[in-house]
Design a protein around this motif. Structure first.
Motif, PDB file in Angstrom:
ATOM      1  N   PRO A  20       0.818  -1.244   0.262  1.00 45.13           N
ATOM      2  CA  PRO A  20      -0.009  -0.112  -0.070  1.00 45.13           C
ATOM      3  C   PRO A  20       0.969   1.367   0.040  1.00 45.13           C
ATOM      4  CG  PRO A  20      -1.169  -1.656   1.421  1.00 45.13           C
ATOM      5  CD  PRO A  20       0.407  -2.119   1.024  1.00 45.13           C
ATOM      6  N   LYS A  21       2.034   1.168   0.784  1.00 43.40           N
ATOM      7  CA  LYS A  21       2.898   2.285   0.768  1.00 43.40           C
ATOM      8  C   LYS A  21       3.470   2.738  -0.537  1.00 43.40           C
ATOM      9  CE  LYS A  21       7.067   0.211   1.941  1.00 43.40           C
ATOM     10  NZ  LYS A  21       8.299  -0.053   2.506  1.00 43.40           N
ATOM     11  N   ASP A  22       3.466   1.847  -1.579  1.00 44.05           N
ATOM     12  CA  ASP A  22       4.044   1.847  -2.764  1.00 44.05           C
ATOM     13  C   ASP A  22       3.185   2.655  -3.694  1.00 44.05           C
ATOM     14  OD1 ASP A  22       6.267   0.559  -2.116  1.00 44.05           O
ATOM     15  OD2 ASP A  22       5.521  -1.620  -2.859  1.00 44.05           O
ATOM     16  N   VAL A  23       1.906   2.730  -3.488  1.00 42.45           N
ATOM     17  CA  VAL A  23       0.822   3.442  -4.436  1.00 42.45           C
ATOM     18  C   VAL A  23       0.033   4.293  -3.672  1.00 42.45           C
ATOM     19  CG1 VAL A  23       0.848   1.389  -5.947  1.00 42.45           C
ATOM     20  CG2 VAL A  23      -0.828   1.379  -3.829  1.00 42.45           C
ATOM     21  N   ARG A  24       0.218   4.578  -2.510  1.00 42.79           N
ATOM     22  CA  ARG A  24      -0.436   5.547  -1.697  1.00 42.79           C
ATOM     23  C   ARG A  24      -0.398   7.189  -2.374  1.00 42.79           C
ATOM     24  NH1 ARG A  24       1.593   4.907   3.386  1.00 42.79           N
ATOM     25  NH2 ARG A  24       0.279   3.054   3.353  1.00 42.79           N
ATOM     26  N   LYS A  37      -0.251   7.566  -5.409  1.00 42.41           N
ATOM     27  CA  LYS A  37      -0.923   7.577  -6.587  1.00 42.41           C
ATOM     28  C   LYS A  37      -2.546   7.654  -6.113  1.00 42.41           C
ATOM     29  CE  LYS A  37       2.575   7.127  -9.011  1.00 42.41           C
ATOM     30  NZ  LYS A  37       3.162   8.273  -9.315  1.00 42.41           N
ATOM     31  N   GLU A  38      -2.946   7.900  -4.826  1.00 39.90           N
ATOM     32  CA  GLU A  38      -4.446   7.690  -4.466  1.00 39.90           C
ATOM     33  C   GLU A  38      -5.170   6.381  -4.739  1.00 39.90           C
ATOM     34  OE1 GLU A  38      -6.507  11.305  -5.896  1.00 39.90           O
ATOM     35  OE2 GLU A  38      -4.811  12.717  -5.255  1.00 39.90           O
ATOM     36  N   ILE A  39      -4.285   5.405  -4.636  1.00 44.71           N
ATOM     37  CA  ILE A  39      -4.888   3.978  -4.660  1.00 44.71           C
ATOM     38  C   ILE A  39      -4.975   3.515  -3.182  1.00 44.71           C
ATOM     39  CG2 ILE A  39      -4.647   1.634  -5.309  1.00 44.71           C
ATOM     40  CD1 ILE A  39      -2.999   3.102  -7.840  1.00 44.71           C
ATOM     41  N   SER A  40      -6.066   3.073  -2.819  1.00 44.22           N
ATOM     42  CA  SER A  40      -6.195   2.872  -1.332  1.00 44.22           C
ATOM     43  C   SER A  40      -5.809   1.444  -1.192  1.00 44.22           C
ATOM     44  CB  SER A  40      -7.796   2.912  -1.121  1.00 44.22           C
ATOM     45  OG  SER A  40      -8.639   1.753  -1.754  1.00 44.22           O
ATOM     46  N   ILE A  73      -4.013   3.095 -14.277  1.00 44.50           N
ATOM     47  CA  ILE A  73      -3.088   3.892 -13.499  1.00 44.50           C
ATOM     48  C   ILE A  73      -1.872   2.820 -13.041  1.00 44.50           C
ATOM     49  CG2 ILE A  73      -2.694   4.792 -11.006  1.00 44.50           C
ATOM     50  CD1 ILE A  73      -5.453   5.919 -11.228  1.00 44.50           C
ATOM     51  N   LEU A  74      -2.358   1.780 -12.512  1.00 48.31           N
ATOM     52  CA  LEU A  74      -1.341   0.459 -12.571  1.00 48.31           C
ATOM     53  C   LEU A  74      -0.303   0.332 -13.703  1.00 48.31           C
ATOM     54  CD1 LEU A  74      -3.327  -1.631 -10.107  1.00 48.31           C
ATOM     55  CD2 LEU A  74      -1.451  -0.205  -9.505  1.00 48.31           C
ATOM     56  N   ILE A  75      -0.948   0.293 -14.825  1.00 48.50           N
ATOM     57  CA  ILE A  75      -0.156  -0.090 -15.867  1.00 48.50           C
ATOM     58  C   ILE A  75       1.003   1.220 -16.180  1.00 48.50           C
ATOM     59  CG2 ILE A  75      -0.499  -0.042 -18.470  1.00 48.50           C
ATOM     60  CD1 ILE A  75      -2.893  -1.586 -18.138  1.00 48.50           C
TER      61      ILE A  75
END
Length: 97
Positions: free
Chosen positions: A51-55, A57-60, A86-88
Protein backbone atom coordinates in the motif's frame (compact mmCIF):
# COMPACT_ATOMS: atom_id res chain seq x y z
CA UNK A 1 -6.68 -19.70 -37.65
CA UNK A 2 -5.51 -16.45 -36.11
CA UNK A 3 -2.24 -16.53 -34.21
CA UNK A 4 -3.02 -13.49 -32.14
CA UNK A 5 -5.99 -11.23 -31.43
CA UNK A 6 -5.55 -7.47 -31.57
CA UNK A 7 -8.23 -5.18 -30.20
CA UNK A 8 -9.00 -1.95 -31.94
CA UNK A 9 -10.95 0.44 -29.76
CA UNK A 10 -12.73 3.71 -30.50
CA UNK A 11 -9.41 5.61 -30.43
CA UNK A 12 -8.60 4.17 -33.86
CA UNK A 13 -11.27 6.10 -35.77
CA UNK A 14 -8.81 7.39 -38.36
CA UNK A 15 -7.10 4.16 -39.37
CA UNK A 16 -6.06 5.52 -42.76
CA UNK A 17 -4.31 8.49 -41.16
CA UNK A 18 -2.68 6.24 -38.58
CA UNK A 19 -1.42 3.79 -41.18
CA UNK A 20 0.23 6.44 -43.33
CA UNK A 21 1.76 8.19 -40.34
CA UNK A 22 -0.33 11.34 -40.17
CA UNK A 23 -1.46 10.65 -36.61
CA UNK A 24 -0.17 8.74 -33.58
CA UNK A 25 -0.95 5.07 -33.57
CA UNK A 26 -3.37 4.98 -30.62
CA UNK A 27 -4.68 1.47 -31.15
CA UNK A 28 -1.19 -0.06 -30.87
CA UNK A 29 -0.83 1.33 -27.36
CA UNK A 30 -4.10 -0.32 -26.37
CA UNK A 31 -2.91 -3.71 -27.60
CA UNK A 32 0.39 -3.33 -25.74
CA UNK A 33 -1.49 -2.52 -22.54
CA UNK A 34 -3.72 -5.53 -23.08
CA UNK A 35 -0.65 -7.75 -23.39
CA UNK A 36 0.84 -6.21 -20.23
CA UNK A 37 -2.33 -6.89 -18.22
CA UNK A 38 -2.31 -10.54 -19.34
CA UNK A 39 1.39 -11.04 -18.57
CA UNK A 40 2.59 -13.09 -15.65
CA UNK A 41 5.29 -10.50 -14.91
CA UNK A 42 2.72 -7.71 -14.45
CA UNK A 43 0.61 -9.86 -12.15
CA UNK A 44 3.63 -10.80 -10.05
CA UNK A 45 4.60 -7.13 -9.85
CA UNK A 46 1.08 -6.26 -8.65
CA UNK A 47 1.14 -9.00 -6.03
CA UNK A 48 4.42 -7.63 -4.69
CA UNK A 49 3.09 -4.05 -4.36
CA UNK A 50 2.54 -2.71 -0.88
CA UNK A 51 0.00 0.00 0.00
CA UNK A 52 2.83 2.47 0.73
CA UNK A 53 4.09 1.97 -2.87
CA UNK A 54 0.87 3.33 -4.39
CA UNK A 55 -0.45 5.66 -1.69
CA UNK A 56 0.83 8.73 -3.56
CA UNK A 57 -1.16 7.60 -6.63
CA UNK A 58 -4.33 7.77 -4.52
CA UNK A 59 -4.83 3.99 -4.59
CA UNK A 60 -6.34 2.78 -1.36
CA UNK A 61 -5.21 -0.28 0.55
CA UNK A 62 -8.65 -1.79 0.00
CA UNK A 63 -8.51 -1.29 -3.79
CA UNK A 64 -5.05 -2.84 -3.96
CA UNK A 65 -6.22 -5.77 -1.84
CA UNK A 66 -9.17 -6.35 -4.20
CA UNK A 67 -6.91 -6.36 -7.28
CA UNK A 68 -4.56 -8.82 -5.60
CA UNK A 69 -7.49 -11.00 -4.57
CA UNK A 70 -8.77 -11.07 -8.16
CA UNK A 71 -5.34 -12.12 -9.43
CA UNK A 72 -5.01 -14.86 -6.84
CA UNK A 73 -8.46 -16.24 -7.67
CA UNK A 74 -7.66 -16.25 -11.40
CA UNK A 75 -10.07 -13.50 -12.43
CA UNK A 76 -8.99 -11.41 -15.43
CA UNK A 77 -8.08 -7.76 -14.93
CA UNK A 78 -10.25 -5.29 -16.81
CA UNK A 79 -8.13 -2.88 -18.83
CA UNK A 80 -10.97 -0.34 -18.94
CA UNK A 81 -10.96 0.17 -15.17
CA UNK A 82 -9.28 3.44 -14.18
CA UNK A 83 -7.31 1.77 -11.38
CA UNK A 84 -5.80 -0.76 -13.79
CA UNK A 85 -4.83 2.04 -16.19
CA UNK A 86 -3.03 3.84 -13.36
CA UNK A 87 -1.23 0.65 -12.35
CA UNK A 88 -0.13 0.00 -15.94
CA UNK A 89 1.38 3.50 -16.15
CA UNK A 90 3.18 2.94 -12.85
CA UNK A 91 4.40 -0.45 -14.07
CA UNK A 92 5.76 1.07 -17.28
CA UNK A 93 7.62 3.74 -15.31
CA UNK A 94 9.11 1.21 -12.90
CA UNK A 95 10.09 -1.29 -15.60
CA UNK A 96 11.98 1.11 -17.86
CA UNK A 97 15.52 -0.09 -18.59
Amino acid sequence: MAERIKYIDKESNNLDDNLIGLEDVDYLEYSKDYEIVKSKEFKQWLLALKPKDVRDKEISQQALYKIKSNIQSGKPLNLKVKLIKILIKLYKINKRP
